[in-house]
Write a protein that holds these residues in place. Structure first.
Motif, PDB file in Angstrom:
ATOM      1  N   LEU A  97     -12.534  -3.296  -3.953  1.00 24.33           N
ATOM      2  CA  LEU A  97     -11.662  -4.341  -3.424  1.00 24.33           C
ATOM      3  C   LEU A  97     -11.133  -5.230  -4.539  1.00 24.33           C
ATOM      4  O   LEU A  97      -9.959  -5.619  -4.533  1.00 24.33           O
ATOM      5  CB  LEU A  97     -12.438  -5.180  -2.401  1.00 24.33           C
TER       6      LEU A  97
ATOM      7  N   VAL B 193      -8.329  -3.488  -6.369  1.00 24.47           N
ATOM      8  CA  VAL B 193      -7.132  -3.429  -5.525  1.00 24.47           C
ATOM      9  C   VAL B 193      -6.426  -4.775  -5.509  1.00 24.47           C
ATOM     10  O   VAL B 193      -5.198  -4.856  -5.657  1.00 24.47           O
ATOM     11  CB  VAL B 193      -7.504  -2.989  -4.092  1.00 24.47           C
ATOM     12  N   LEU B 194      -7.190  -5.848  -5.340  1.00 23.88           N
ATOM     13  CA  LEU B 194      -6.586  -7.181  -5.313  1.00 23.88           C
ATOM     14  C   LEU B 194      -5.948  -7.531  -6.657  1.00 23.88           C
ATOM     15  O   LEU B 194      -4.885  -8.135  -6.713  1.00 23.88           O
ATOM     16  CB  LEU B 194      -7.639  -8.226  -4.935  1.00 23.88           C
TER      17      LEU B 194
ATOM     18  N   ASP C  12      -5.287   0.124   5.106  1.00 27.99           N
ATOM     19  CA  ASP C  12      -5.336   1.038   3.962  1.00 27.99           C
ATOM     20  C   ASP C  12      -6.742   1.583   3.754  1.00 27.99           C
ATOM     21  O   ASP C  12      -6.923   2.776   3.506  1.00 27.99           O
ATOM     22  CB  ASP C  12      -4.849   0.305   2.720  1.00 27.99           C
ATOM     23  N   TYR C  13      -7.756   0.724   3.858  1.00 22.26           N
ATOM     24  CA  TYR C  13      -9.135   1.152   3.612  1.00 22.26           C
ATOM     25  C   TYR C  13      -9.606   2.158   4.658  1.00 22.26           C
ATOM     26  O   TYR C  13     -10.302   3.128   4.343  1.00 22.26           O
ATOM     27  CB  TYR C  13     -10.051  -0.065   3.607  1.00 22.26           C
TER      28      TYR C  13
ATOM     29  N   LEU D  54      -5.236  -4.905   4.622  1.00 18.98           N
ATOM     30  CA  LEU D  54      -6.252  -4.270   3.789  1.00 18.98           C
ATOM     31  C   LEU D  54      -7.080  -3.268   4.590  1.00 18.98           C
ATOM     32  O   LEU D  54      -7.386  -2.169   4.108  1.00 18.98           O
ATOM     33  CB  LEU D  54      -7.170  -5.320   3.170  1.00 18.98           C
TER      34      LEU D  54
END
Length: 466
Positions: free
Chosen positions: A235, A238-239, A67-68, A64
């Motif tokens: 977030l 995204v999850l 990507d962030y 994660l």
């Protein structure tokens, strides 16, 4: 073109020097030698498991964060972790220091996702496949060169193992310079998407290879899709998207079959490569004989690369015979593991290790292609990440029970005996799956043939009646 060449060259430089590790084939003899003076039990049951645990714990957060943060910061973190790892390997003493070293190496290993993901954001679709092959090939070449260099220095110049560690550290320092000069990407797969482009329908897995010819182009375009509010997604969103894609992907039976093999075989593969040096040290001690670990790692890497290249030349219908091929080659891997321990001959052990790695590289390449053939970029990263995570989870569970001193703490011969049975179970699973696939397909074909015959008979009778 220059905007593509510049980051590609830097990535290749980083990949080569970060993989150039002359000390890697001799890590166990070094830790058990006069420089660190650790026992086999301490190395096998107390120190090495820390890498497993840290790799598993850090994989998803690093995925994660990669990507962030748009890749580059995580590449820098990986480079610094490798440098710190080899500084500690050179200077530090004691079990706690070696366990901390393994933690930093686990961080570096988990951060490899940044190296293989950065390319998605800087390379145009028509160059994606070529540049990916460059980056992957150069890491294999660097690993092979490092192993060969270490063996030649040890055999011909009789250098001490600590000097190989220093050379590996110097290579890591050189590699650490490259990521600082990489351009910062403006987009990523999940958190930062390029605005203003309508999203394509999400691709799905297909066993038809003709439908996969343009998959790389479609995958790249998916990475540039939009609908990111304010330029980034939260977030939670995204999850949620990852979970929805996860459910949809693994409903596909061919993808599920290859993913199961990926996770199971990769778990066993990690165990074999992580503890092979301990096995070799028991069979052919470096304190009494000259060892050839470097030659073995070089050959296994090169044969693995050649096996991966052969995938494109094999005339196999993977959609039809994939499970049975997985059964046959998994059975071969099982035999290789048993030969390593039952013969207790170093040359048989070396040879079996080379064959084992080559077969794994061949099958993992096939699995990669079969899974990624018609996946969007987001799903490509997701499925590979999930498969790796499951493999690490299994690896950790086996390590806790079999290897760790807090568990059974078995000796290396008993461990490899268990790994042999483990691969035997994998081969049985895919034998049953393959037989089911063949018989179900044959049954379906017979039913369709019968329906066709009945339809033809009815049609002829109808015509006669008229």
């Amino acid at each position: 073109m220059m905007s593509t060449i510049y980051p590609t060259v830097l990535l290749c430089v980083y990949g080569f020097f970060s993989s150039l590790r002359p000390s890697e084939p001799f890590l166990t003899p070094y830790l058990m030698g006069p420089d660190k003076n650790l026992t086999e039990t301490q190395v096998t049951n107390t120190i090495y498991p820390v890498w497993t645990y840290s790799y598993l714990a850090l994989l998803f957060p690093v995925f994660l964060a990669t990507d962030y943060l748009c890749y580059k910061p995580v590449l820098v973190l990986q480079a610094c972790s490798l440098v710190l790892t080899y500084i500690m390997l050179w200077k530090s003493q004691g079990i706690l220091a070696m366990q901390l070293l393994e933690f930093f190496f686990g961080l570096a290993t988990a951060s490899e996702v940044a190296y293989y993901s950065y390319i998605y954001s800087v390379v145009e679709p028509e160059l994606y496949q070529r540049v990916t092959s460059y980056c992957r090939s150069v890491t294999l070449f660097g690993s092979a060169v490092g192993s060969l260099m270490g063996q030649l220095l040890l055999s011909l110049d009789k250098v001490e193992l600590v000097h190989l560690v220093i050379i590996t550290l110097a290579s890591a320092v050189v590699a650490s310079i490259a990521p600082w000069f990489l351009p910062m990407p403006k987009r990523s797969l999940f958190f930062h998407k390029s605005p203003g482009v309508a999203e394509e329908p999400k691709a799905t897995i297909s066993s038809d290879t003709e439908n996969g010819k343009n998959s790389e182009r479609r995958a790249f375009m998916m990475s540039r899709s939009s609908e990111a509010a304010g330029g980034s997604s939260g977030l939670i969103q995204v999850l949620r998207m990852l979970f929805d894609d996860f459910v949809q992907c693994y409903r596909c039976r061919p993808l599920l079959a290859w993913s199961v093999w990926w996770a199971l075989a990769t778990c066993g593969y990690f165990h074999i490569i992580n503890y092979a040096q301990v096995l070799w040290e028991n069979i052919h001690s470096s304190k009494e004989y000259e060892i050839y670990n470097g030659y073995v790692e070089t050959l296994s890497t090169l044969f693995g690369a050649l096996a991966a290249l052969l995938v494109g030349c094999l005339p196999v219908s993977w959609a039809r015979w994939g499970e049975l091929v997985l059964w046959i080659l998994s059975l071969l891997m099982t035999v290789c593991v048993f030969v390593m321990i039952l013969q207790k001959n170093i040359w048989m052990c070396y040879s079996s290790y080379v064959v084992f790695r080559a077969v794994y590289m061949l099958l993992i390449t096939v699995a990669t292609y079969q899974i990624a053939a018609n996946l969007s970029m987001q799903r490509y990263a997701l499925v590979f990440g999930v498969n790796t995570f499951v493999a690490l989870l299994l690896w950790t569970l086996i390590t806790v029970v079999v290897v760790d001193s807090a568990g059974l703490g078995l000796n290396v011969f008993t461990q490899f005996l268990i790994y042999g049975y483990y691969f035997a179970v994998i081969s049985v699973i895919f034998l049953l799956a393959g037989l089911y696939r063949v018989f179900s397909r044959r049954t379906n074909e017979e039913v369709l043939t019968q329906i066709h015959r009945e339809s033809s008979t009815f049609s002829n009778g109808d015509c006669i009646g008229r």
